[in-house]
Design an enzyme around this catalytic site. Structure first.
Site, short mmCIF file in Angstrom:
data_model
loop_
_atom_site.label_atom_id
_atom_site.label_comp_id
_atom_site.label_asym_id
_atom_site.label_seq_id
_atom_site.Cartn_x
_atom_site.Cartn_y
_atom_site.Cartn_z
N GLU A 55 0.84 -1.20 0.00
CA GLU A 55 0.00 0.00 0.00
C GLU A 55 0.88 1.25 0.00
O GLU A 55 2.08 1.18 0.24
CB GLU A 55 -0.91 0.00 1.23
N LYS A 117 -5.80 10.35 0.79
CA LYS A 117 -5.86 9.00 1.34
C LYS A 117 -7.05 8.30 0.68
O LYS A 117 -8.19 8.71 0.85
CB LYS A 117 -6.04 9.07 2.86
N VAL A 137 -5.73 -0.12 2.62
CA VAL A 137 -5.84 -1.56 2.45
C VAL A 137 -6.92 -1.91 1.43
O VAL A 137 -6.71 -2.71 0.51
CB VAL A 137 -6.11 -2.25 3.80
N ASP A 169 -19.24 2.29 12.98
CA ASP A 169 -17.90 2.59 12.46
C ASP A 169 -17.13 1.28 12.31
O ASP A 169 -16.54 0.77 13.26
CB ASP A 169 -17.18 3.54 13.42
N SER A 171 -14.36 -0.56 9.59
CA SER A 171 -13.45 -0.28 8.48
C SER A 171 -13.85 -1.04 7.22
O SER A 171 -14.21 -2.23 7.27
CB SER A 171 -12.02 -0.66 8.87
N SER A 172 -13.72 -0.36 6.08
CA SER A 172 -14.00 -1.01 4.80
C SER A 172 -12.94 -2.06 4.48
O SER A 172 -13.12 -2.87 3.56
CB SER A 172 -14.06 0.03 3.68
N ASP A 173 -11.82 -2.05 5.22
CA ASP A 173 -10.80 -3.10 5.04
C ASP A 173 -11.43 -4.48 5.20
O ASP A 173 -11.08 -5.43 4.49
CB ASP A 173 -9.67 -2.95 6.06
N LYS A 190 -4.96 -2.73 15.94
CA LYS A 190 -4.59 -2.02 17.16
C LYS A 190 -5.65 -2.22 18.24
O LYS A 190 -6.84 -2.28 17.95
CB LYS A 190 -4.38 -0.54 16.88
#
Length: 371
Positions: A55, A117, A137, A169, A171-173, A190
């Protein structure tokens, strides 16, 4: 001339039929036509050599110039030294680039945070406006999958945020992993995120998750998160075999879908394999932080856990929690600004990415050697 015209017409009808059968594949062909793949990456993919996707957000947003450029070069060198070809992915002047040359890498690094980003949802906008985009990602997965790269190395992935039941919330990852058949090598997520819910969400997305040489899922800065890993792998060869099985499943699926005859497989068996083994989801190999870099990680993790406890005690929830945690961790690590925590974060992040690049390139090479 008539025979040639008839042949062309037949090929055109076959092409239209294939596009009708699989509009997604037809769309992918159109997408590939606007992507710039470096000669080194293109040659490696054509010859079945190991390629590792990288990335670019860590370059533009992870650290200042020229440290970011030096780190990017070092990570690519690690991949090359271990027998694979690095493919750093970014969007430059609206052109998705898979594999950057030195000039492009320098440009991306020097632009820094002025580069957008870019997650998966942002790709169309950045391309349409001829902008510059550093891929996260989810966006990196999209482009790597488009050209057939099977291994992707990153620092850590996003996850389910705490109190996601209120904020949604996530993540789209995670959703990208659920629909992209690529192996991602990361250091886990994390602990500021909700790791148990992240693992549950990955299970819902049918993503295979395994910890590397560990029974516990790592929490980025530390080797242990308190969460048992769904599975364990102990070598690059183990990882390659897992990826290979998934690749075999996809070959069965595509062969049946496009009516490609396999002389060694009977049609009833092929049909059964298509139904049972069609694995479209990705794979996550979570690699713990190297022991020699765990001290800096442990300092941040200890402060994070204390901040989380204080947040619960003070009933800090929802959108207010993340800013509270970041500020409190900064205070607990002795910084009067974010400089201290950012320094430790950067040191750990670089160490993690380099270690993941080492493991990821070894996995990619082992995968290329599978028969």
């Amino acid at each position: 001339m008539a025979a040639s015209s008839s042949s062309s017409a037949a090929l055109y009808r076959i092409s239209n039929l294939q596009n009708h059968i699989s509009p997604l594949e037809a769309n992918n062909k159109q997408l590939r036509s606007i992507v710039k793949t470096s000669p080194q990456v293109s040659e490696a993919l054509s010859n079945g050599r190991a390629v590792v996707a990288l990335e670019s957000t860590i370059i533009s947003h992870g650290m200042p110039y020229p440290q970011n450029l030096q780190t990017a070069k070092e990570v690519e060198s690690i991949v090359r030294e271990n027998g694979a070809v690095p493919a750093t992915i970014a969007i430059l002047n609206g052109v998705p680039c898979i594999g950057l040359n030195e000039e492009e890498l320098e440009r991306l690094a020097s632009l820094g945070k002025s580069v957008q980003k870019t997650a998966g949802r942002d790709i169309a906008y950045v391309v349409a406006t001829r902008g510059n985009g550093a891929t996260t990602v989810s966006a990196t997965l999209f482009f790597a999958s488009m050209v057939g790269i099977q291994v992707f190395v990153t620092g850590g992935i996003g996850g389910v945020h705490r109190h996601a039941n209120q904020t949604m919330d996530i993540s789209s990852d995670l959703t990208a992993l659920g629909r992209t058949p690529i192996a991602v090598i990361s250091a886990g997520v994390k602990s500021i995120l909700d790791i148990p819910k992240t693992l549950e969400y990955l299970e819902t997305q049918e993503v295979y998750v395994a910890a590397y040489k560990s029974d516990e899922f790592p929490a980025f800065f530390t080797e242990k998160s308190g969460c048992k890993a769904p599975s364990r792998v102990d070598s690059p060869e183990d990882c390659a075999r897992v990826i290979g099985k998934c690749r075999l499943c996809l070959k069965f699926s595509f062969s049946y879908k496009y009516f490609i005859s396999l002389t060694t497989v009977r049609k009833p068996l092929l049909s059964d394999a298509n139904k049972k083994l069609n694995r479209q989801a990705g794979i996550l190999f979570a690699v713990p932080i190297p022991k020699q870099h765990s001290a800096a990680g442990n300092l941040i993790e200890s402060a994070t856990q204390r901040a989380l406890t204080e947040a619960r005690e003070q009933n800090v929830t929802g959108n207010a929690e993340t800013p509270f945690l970041l500020a409190r961790v900064n205070e607990l690590t002795g910084g009067t600004s974010l400089a201290a925590i950012e320094f430790l974060d950067t040191v750990s992040d670089i160490a993690l990415v380099k270690n993941n690049a080492l493991i990821g390139s070894q996995i990619a090479v082992a995968l290329s050697q599978l028969t």
